[in-house]
Design a protein around this motif. Structure first.
Motif, PDB file in Angstrom:
ATOM      1  N   ASP A  51       0.893  -1.156   0.000  1.00 31.55           N
ATOM      2  CA  ASP A  51       0.000   0.000   0.000  1.00 31.55           C
ATOM      3  C   ASP A  51       0.930   1.204   0.000  1.00 31.55           C
ATOM      4  N   ASP A  52       0.950   1.981  -1.096  1.00 32.47           N
ATOM      5  CA  ASP A  52       1.967   3.024  -1.232  1.00 32.47           C
ATOM      6  C   ASP A  52       1.808   4.180  -0.249  1.00 32.47           C
ATOM      7  N   THR A  53       0.715   4.169   0.536  1.00 35.91           N
ATOM      8  CA  THR A  53       0.583   5.199   1.582  1.00 35.91           C
ATOM      9  C   THR A  53       1.760   5.126   2.548  1.00 35.91           C
ATOM     10  N   SER A  54       2.191   3.905   2.894  1.00 29.02           N
ATOM     11  CA  SER A  54       3.319   3.724   3.812  1.00 29.02           C
ATOM     12  C   SER A  54       4.586   4.325   3.224  1.00 29.02           C
ATOM     13  N   PHE A  55       4.818   4.104   1.938  1.00 31.17           N
ATOM     14  CA  PHE A  55       6.014   4.663   1.291  1.00 31.17           C
ATOM     15  C   PHE A  55       5.953   6.189   1.294  1.00 31.17           C
ATOM     16  N   LYS A  56       4.775   6.752   1.004  1.00 31.38           N
ATOM     17  CA  LYS A  56       4.632   8.210   1.000  1.00 31.38           C
ATOM     18  C   LYS A  56       4.884   8.799   2.388  1.00 31.38           C
ATOM     19  N   ASN A  57       4.622   7.991   3.425  1.00 35.04           N
ATOM     20  CA  ASN A  57       4.863   8.438   4.800  1.00 35.04           C
ATOM     21  C   ASN A  57       6.309   8.230   5.241  1.00 35.04           C
ATOM     22  N   GLY A  58       7.165   7.792   4.283  1.00 33.92           N
ATOM     23  CA  GLY A  58       8.583   7.686   4.580  1.00 33.92           C
ATOM     24  C   GLY A  58       9.095   6.286   4.864  1.00 33.92           C
ATOM     25  N   GLN A  59       8.210   5.310   4.906  1.00 35.38           N
ATOM     26  CA  GLN A  59       8.661   3.943   5.186  1.00 35.38           C
ATOM     27  C   GLN A  59       9.386   3.373   3.971  1.00 35.38           C
ATOM     28  N   ARG A  60      10.545   2.689   4.218  1.00 36.70           N
ATOM     29  CA  ARG A  60      11.328   2.109   3.134  1.00 36.70           C
ATOM     30  C   ARG A  60      11.559   0.608   3.309  1.00 36.70           C
ATOM     31  N   THR A 111      -3.507  -3.759  -1.620  1.00 33.05           N
ATOM     32  CA  THR A 111      -2.235  -3.240  -2.136  1.00 33.05           C
ATOM     33  C   THR A 111      -2.545  -2.483  -3.416  1.00 33.05           C
ATOM     34  N   ASN A 112      -1.657  -1.573  -3.779  1.00 29.79           N
ATOM     35  CA  ASN A 112      -1.920  -0.766  -4.970  1.00 29.79           C
ATOM     36  C   ASN A 112      -0.687  -0.462  -5.807  1.00 29.79           C
ATOM     37  N   THR A 113       0.469  -0.988  -5.423  1.00 25.55           N
ATOM     38  CA  THR A 113       1.721  -0.686  -6.124  1.00 25.55           C
ATOM     39  C   THR A 113       2.647  -1.894  -6.014  1.00 25.55           C
ATOM     40  N   VAL A 114       3.353  -2.167  -7.124  1.00 26.10           N
ATOM     41  CA  VAL A 114       4.318  -3.268  -7.134  1.00 26.10           C
ATOM     42  C   VAL A 114       5.716  -2.701  -7.378  1.00 26.10           C
ATOM     43  N   ILE A 115       6.644  -3.080  -6.508  1.00 23.94           N
ATOM     44  CA  ILE A 115       8.053  -2.667  -6.652  1.00 23.94           C
ATOM     45  C   ILE A 115       8.849  -3.910  -7.057  1.00 23.94           C
ATOM     46  N   ARG A 116       9.563  -3.825  -8.163  1.00 21.20           N
ATOM     47  CA  ARG A 116      10.258  -4.993  -8.698  1.00 21.20           C
ATOM     48  C   ARG A 116      11.468  -5.365  -7.846  1.00 21.20           C
ATOM     49  N   TYR A 117      11.869  -6.627  -7.941  1.00 25.66           N
ATOM     50  CA  TYR A 117      12.997  -7.126  -7.156  1.00 25.66           C
ATOM     51  C   TYR A 117      14.280  -6.334  -7.402  1.00 25.66           C
ATOM     52  N   GLU A 118      14.448  -5.861  -8.652  1.00 22.41           N
ATOM     53  CA  GLU A 118      15.671  -5.121  -8.972  1.00 22.41           C
ATOM     54  C   GLU A 118      15.817  -3.843  -8.145  1.00 22.41           C
ATOM     55  N   ASP A 119      14.720  -3.348  -7.581  1.00 18.91           N
ATOM     56  CA  ASP A 119      14.742  -2.104  -6.791  1.00 18.91           C
ATOM     57  C   ASP A 119      14.617  -2.382  -5.299  1.00 18.91           C
ATOM     58  N   VAL A 133      13.403  -0.910   0.073  1.00 17.74           N
ATOM     59  CA  VAL A 133      13.345  -0.253  -1.228  1.00 17.74           C
ATOM     60  C   VAL A 133      14.619   0.561  -1.429  1.00 17.74           C
ATOM     61  N   THR A 134      15.270   0.371  -2.603  1.00 13.48           N
ATOM     62  CA  THR A 134      16.561   1.024  -2.864  1.00 13.48           C
ATOM     63  C   THR A 134      16.451   2.180  -3.843  1.00 13.48           C
ATOM     64  N   ILE A 135      15.229   2.573  -4.198  1.00 15.69           N
ATOM     65  CA  ILE A 135      15.038   3.729  -5.069  1.00 15.69           C
ATOM     66  C   ILE A 135      14.287   4.801  -4.305  1.00 15.69           C
ATOM     67  N   ASP A 136      14.384   6.028  -4.785  1.00 16.69           N
ATOM     68  CA  ASP A 136      13.812   7.159  -4.041  1.00 16.69           C
ATOM     69  C   ASP A 136      12.340   7.409  -4.347  1.00 16.69           C
ATOM     70  N   THR A 137      11.926   7.069  -5.548  1.00 18.74           N
ATOM     71  CA  THR A 137      10.539   7.380  -5.925  1.00 18.74           C
ATOM     72  C   THR A 137       9.847   6.157  -6.519  1.00 18.74           C
ATOM     73  N   ILE A 138       8.564   6.094  -6.297  1.00 19.17           N
ATOM     74  CA  ILE A 138       7.723   5.086  -6.948  1.00 19.17           C
ATOM     75  C   ILE A 138       6.475   5.790  -7.448  1.00 19.17           C
ATOM     76  N   THR A 139       5.725   5.110  -8.314  1.00 17.66           N
ATOM     77  CA  THR A 139       4.497   5.670  -8.876  1.00 17.66           C
ATOM     78  C   THR A 139       3.309   4.816  -8.450  1.00 17.66           C
ATOM     79  N   HIS A 140       2.271   5.474  -8.023  1.00 13.84           N
ATOM     80  CA  HIS A 140       1.070   4.750  -7.613  1.00 13.84           C
ATOM     81  C   HIS A 140       0.570   3.881  -8.776  1.00 13.84           C
ATOM     82  N   GLY A 141       0.355   2.603  -8.504  1.00 10.49           N
ATOM     83  CA  GLY A 141      -0.164   1.694  -9.527  1.00 10.49           C
ATOM     84  C   GLY A 141       0.883   1.125 -10.461  1.00 10.49           C
ATOM     85  N   GLN A 142       2.169   1.374 -10.196  1.00 10.43           N
ATOM     86  CA  GLN A 142       3.207   0.896 -11.119  1.00 10.43           C
ATOM     87  C   GLN A 142       3.272  -0.634 -11.145  1.00 10.43           C
TER      88      GLN A 142
END
Length: 395
Positions: free
Chosen positions: A57-66, A102-110, A120-129
Motif C-alpha cells: 500500500d503506497d501510503t506507507s512509502f509516502k509516509n517515509g517507510q522504506r 495493495t496498490n503498487t508493485v516494486i520490482r525485485y531489482e529495486d 526499497v533502494t530507489i527514491d521514488t515510486i508511482t502509484h499503480g506501477q
C-alpha cells in the motif's frame, strides 16, 4: 478481345458464397473467419502483477517507510490473498492477482532483502506501477476479431484465450486443376525429345495452397471425345475447374469448343494483355471455369491476377493493392496491358521494382529470379523510371 479491367470486373462478378463450416480452431489457420469473436470477460480479467517483486500500500512509502516485512507470497495461478498490515508487503510473481489492499508493485531489482525484510533502494515510486489493470486491454463483449479476417497465429492465440475451440469459417470451393496435351509426362518420368514434364499443374496447386485451398489434379490427352467425356463429369463434381492449355488456336486446342458443347457459358476468351492473352473464362450454374494458356508464365500470372480476386470475393476476404516504383525505363509498344516480371527491393523506404529479362511466356525458370509482376497499363508505350504501378506479388 476485352481489357484487363473489364475481365477483372466480369470474373469478380461471378464470385459465389460456398457457405460456412465449423472447424477445430487449430485447423483454421489460413481460413476466413465467418463470425465475430468477442471477449468472454475483461482482459486482463483481474488486476495483474506485471513484474516479480513486492506489493505494498503506497501510503506507507509516502509516509517515509522504506523497509517492509514480508507477510506472504502471491503466486501466479493462486487465489487472491489480502495484505493484513499496511506497513508490511506481500511478495508477488508476474501474472499473479494483485493482493487485496495493495496498490503498487516494486520490482525485485529495486529491493534488497535481509531476514525477511524488503528494503526499497530507489527514491521514488508511482502509484499503480507494474500493475496491468483489469479490463485495460479489452472489456467483456468487446470485438476482438472481426468477421472476414484471415486467421493467422495471432488470431489462434485470441481464440484460445476466449475458449473458442470450434470456429466458423468460409467453406472452400472444391477445385480440380487439369492439364491437357500429349506432350506432357509425369514428374517422375524421363521425357522423350518431343515431350516435357507436367509443371503448370503443380505450380497452380502451390499457388492455391498459398491461399490454403486444397485442390486435386487430372490430365487429359488431346482427344476431343475424351476431353468431352471427362469434363462433363468434372463440371458436375467440382465448384471450380482450372485448365492449363488447349485454349489457343492450335488444331488440338479443343477446350473452348468442348466447353461450349457441354453448356458452359463463355464470358470471355482472349484479353488485351501479355502474357496470358488467350484466357478463357466461363461458367455453368454449378461450376466456374478458368482456362489458362499453356505457357507457364501465362498460367502463373493469370492465376494471380484473376483466380485470386475471384476467390477473395467468394470468401469475403479483402486484399489491399500494392504499388512499386520502376527502377528503369521500360518500352512496350503493343496496345496491351503488360505484366512484366520484376525483382523487388526497398530503397529509402520505397518499394522498387527492377525488371527481369526472360525469354517469353514459356520461360518457366525466369520465375525463380523474380518476386512479382508489375502491371503496365495498355494506354502507354513508354514507362519512365520512377513511375509507380500496381504489382502482383508472389513472394
Amino acid at each position: 478481345m476485352i481489357s484487363v479491367a473489364q475481365a477483372i470486373q466480369i470474373v469478380v462478378s461471378t464470385a459465389q458464397n460456398f457457405g460456412v463450416e465449423e472447424l477445430p480452431f487449430l485447423k483454421s489457420v489460413g481460413r476466413v473467419l465467418k463470425e465475430e469473436i468477442r471477449a468472454d470477460r475483461d482482459f486482463p480479467p483481474f488486476n495483474r502483477v506485471s513484474m516479480d517483486g513486492i506489493a505494498i500500500d503506497d501510503t506507507s512509502f509516502k509516509n517515509g517507510q522504506r523497509s517492509f516485512a514480508v507477510e506472504g507470497i502471491q503466486a501466479a495461478g493462486s487465489l487472491q490473498i489480502s495484505l493484513k498490515n499496511r506497513n508490511k508487503c506481500i511478495e508477488v510473481m508476474t501474472g499473479a492477482m494483485l493482493p487485496n489492499d495493495t496498490n503498487t508493485v516494486i520490482r525485485y531489482e529495486d529491493l534488497s532483502f535481509e531476514n525477511g525484510i524488503a528494503t526499497v533502494t530507489i527514491d521514488t515510486i508511482t502509484h499503480g506501477q507494474n500493475i496491468h489493470e483489469k479490463g485495460k486491454d479489452r472489456t467483456i463483449n468487446d470485438v476482438l476479431i472481426e468477421e472476414n479476417t484471415q486467421i493467422s497465429a495471432a488470431e489462434i492465440g485470441v481464440l484460445a484465450t476466449v475458449g473458442k475451440s470450434i470456429v466458423k469459417v468460409a467453406k472452400q470451393p472444391k477445385v480440380l486443376i487439369i492439364s491437357t496435351g500429349d506432350e506432357l509426362v509425369g514428374v517422375d518420368e524421363i521425357p522423350l525429345e518431343h515431350q516435357i514434364r507436367r509443371s503448370n499443374v503443380f505450380t497452380l496447386v502451390s499457388l492455391l495452397e498459398n491461399g490454403h485451398i486444397f485442390s486435386e489434379t487430372a490430365h487429359i490427352s488431346d482427344d476431343k471425345l475424351l476431353l468431352k467425356n471427362k469434363i462433363e463429369s468434372y463440371l458436375q463434381e467440382y465448384d471450380v475447374l482450372l485448365f492449363s492449355g488447349a485454349v489457343s488456336k492450335g488444331k488440338f486446342d479443343f477446350l473452348p469448343e468442348v466447353l461450349k458443347e457441354l453448356g458452359v457459358e463463355k464470358l470471355f476468351h482472349k484479353l488485351a494483355q501479355r502474357p496470358g492473352k488467350p484466357f478463357f473464362f466461363g461458367k455453368t450454374e454449378a461450376c466456374t471455369v478458368f482456362g489458362f494458356p499453356g505457357n507457364p508464365i501465362s498460367t502463373f500470372v493469370n492465376c494471380l491476377k484473376y483466380f485470386y480476386p475471384w476467390y477473395y470475393k467468394s470468401v469475403g476476404l479483402k486484399r489491399e493493392e500494392e504499388t512499386a516504383i520502376l527502377s528503369e525505363e521500360v518500352s512496350f509498344p503493343p496496345n496491351l496491358t503488360y505484366f512484366l516480371q520484376v525483382k523487388l527491393s526497398y530503397r529509402f523506404g520505397h518499394l522498387i521494382a527492377t525488371p527481369i529479362t526472360g525469354n517469353g511466356s514459356g520461360d518457366l525458370a525466369s520465375l525463380v529470379h523474380a518476386d512479382a509482376f508489375i502491371e503496365l497499363p495498355e494506354d502507354q508505350t513508354v514507362f519512365e523510371k520512377g513511375g509507380a504501378y500496381k504489382i502482383i506479388r508472389y513472394r
